[in-house]
Design a protein around this motif. Structure first.
Motif, PDB file in Angstrom:
ATOM      1  N   ALA A 317      12.429  -6.238  -0.747  1.00  0.00           N
ATOM      2  CA  ALA A 317      11.330  -5.931   0.170  1.00  0.00           C
ATOM      3  C   ALA A 317      10.548  -4.701  -0.306  1.00  0.00           C
ATOM      4  O   ALA A 317       9.311  -4.635  -0.196  1.00  0.00           O
ATOM      5  N   ALA A 321       6.601  -4.444  -1.349  1.00  0.00           N
ATOM      6  CA  ALA A 321       5.681  -3.494  -0.718  1.00  0.00           C
ATOM      7  C   ALA A 321       4.974  -2.641  -1.763  1.00  0.00           C
ATOM      8  O   ALA A 321       3.774  -2.350  -1.662  1.00  0.00           O
ATOM      9  N   LYS A 324       2.292  -4.544  -3.445  1.00  0.00           N
ATOM     10  CA  LYS A 324       1.130  -4.703  -2.559  1.00  0.00           C
ATOM     11  C   LYS A 324       0.264  -3.450  -2.581  1.00  0.00           C
ATOM     12  O   LYS A 324      -0.971  -3.522  -2.652  1.00  0.00           O
ATOM     13  N   ILE A 325       0.913  -2.266  -2.555  1.00  0.00           N
ATOM     14  CA  ILE A 325       0.173  -1.000  -2.573  1.00  0.00           C
ATOM     15  C   ILE A 325      -0.525  -0.819  -3.914  1.00  0.00           C
ATOM     16  O   ILE A 325      -1.669  -0.333  -4.007  1.00  0.00           O
ATOM     17  N   ARG A 338       6.867   4.355  -3.437  1.00  0.00           N
ATOM     18  CA  ARG A 338       8.238   3.974  -3.807  1.00  0.00           C
ATOM     19  C   ARG A 338       9.195   5.168  -3.646  1.00  0.00           C
ATOM     20  O   ARG A 338      10.282   5.022  -3.125  1.00  0.00           O
TER      21      ARG A 338
END
Length: 361
Positions: A317, A321, A324-325, A338
């Motif tokens: 997950a 994420a 996506k960023i 991160r």
């Protein structure tokens, strides 16, 4: 050989040896008896002569280096029923028969076929040719089967000795017999209520007294045949009236339902399997312990597998994420995100699970 070494040897005995012992005991259990010594000694206790002076108690304590009896000259202690203890190997108790007090001395009966010896898998008890039943505590493991087996409830256990407790009972003054001396209690009796001699002669003496004084004695010698016969035998006054006639010995606290079968026959076969049980118990309990530890290990492994799966899901997950960023805000923002999320997850893991009423977030 001390007790610890004895237990080590017994516990490490081979399976074949243990099973062999059990089979022999099972095959011969119904007929097992101890050697009967025809010329052994005994004592005849004539309760019609006993005055309850308790001199026998004092004599026993003296020759065996035991503590002096409590209130040795106070006969009021006879109003309370007493039994033997590790420091009191014989006691006198008072009973009532024909409306009169009758006194009876209690001690080990030194059975011809002692149940204590048959019940003891450590072989601490032995029937001696002189009539005594002796005890050697060097191999005693404290199981107290002898106390359970004894039909007269004689053996006592040194519960107050935390380091080396032993079973204790009257020894028939066996060391004194070897020296040609009388048992301490017999020597101390001032009324000739205790007669020492060959057991066969004592039976003749008892029968002569019964025959020569009709109506004085119950027509029975307790211990001649009871429980297979005992070295200590008892004469009782004849009971008067229907409520006492025939029940004289029961009135004196003696068990009249033991029968004449040697008590050793009832214990030798059943307890012959004890060595096998002792030999197997490390295996049985060791197996149970191993099963428990394996169950704990399996549970721990299953729990760890669930945690590992959850961590992997969280890692997947996090990667999604970050990607996506990176697509929307660039690689610099993705690296910062991160690092922040990784630090937050690490802090949460170190803090442990939440115990609040709400859901973990």
């Amino acid at each position: 050989m001390n007790r610890r070494k004895f237990l080590t040897i017994l516990g490490s005995a081979g399976v074949a040896s243990a099973m062999g012992t059990a089979k022999v005991a099972q095959a011969g259990g119904g007929t097992h008896t101890w050697p009967y010594y025809e010329n052994s000694y005994g004592v005849l206790h004539d309760t019609t002569r006993c005055i309850g002076c308790r001199r026998c108690e004092q004599g026993c304590s003296k020759v065996n280096n035991l503590p002096k009896p409590d209130k040795p000259h106070d006969l009021s202690v006879l109003n309370k029923r007493r039994r033997m203890t590790p420091t009191t190997w014989t006691v006198v108790n008072k009973y009532e028969l024909n409306g009169k007090p009758v006194f009876r001395k209690q001690q080990c009966f030194h059975c011809n076929d002692p149940a204590c010896a048959s019940a003891c898998f450590a072989k601490c008890f032995s029937k001696q040719p002189n009539g005594s039943v002796t005890y050697d505590g060097t191999q005693c493991v404290g199981c107290r089967y002898c106390m359970i087996a004894c039909p007269f409830y004689v053996p006592s256990f040194e519960y107050d000795d935390a380091w080396d407790p032993l079973v204790v009972k009257c020894t028939f003054c066996e060391p004194r017999l070897k020296e040609g001396k009388l048992p301490g209690c017999v020597e101390a009796c001032p009324m000739d209520a205790l007669t020492f001699g060959r057991r066969s002669d004592l039976i003749k003496i008892a029968r002569t007294r019964i025959k020569n004084t009709p109506g004085k004695y119950a027509d029975y010698i307790y211990g001649e045949w009871d429980a297979g016969g005992t070295a200590w035998m008892v004469l009782a006054p004849a009971g008067e009236g229907a409520e006492h006639a025939g029940g004289e010995f029961a009135a004196l606290g003696l068990d009249t339902h033991l029968g004449n079968r040697p008590m050793g026959e009832l214990t030798a076969g059943a307890l012959g399997a004890v060595p096998m049980i002792v030999a197997f118990w490390p295996v049985l309990f060791g197996g149970a312990y191993a099963m428990t530890k394996r169950r704990e290990a399996m549970h721990k492994a299953e729990t760890q597998a669930v945690l590992d799966e959850a961590k992997q899901d969280m890692a997947d997950a996090l990667d999604a994420a970050v990607r996506k960023i990176a697509e929307t805000q660039g690689s610099g923002a993705a690296d910062a995100a991160r690092q922040a999320m990784t630090a937050a997850l690490k802090a949460r893991e170190e803090a442990g699970p939440s115990h609040g009423h709400g859901e973990d977030k």
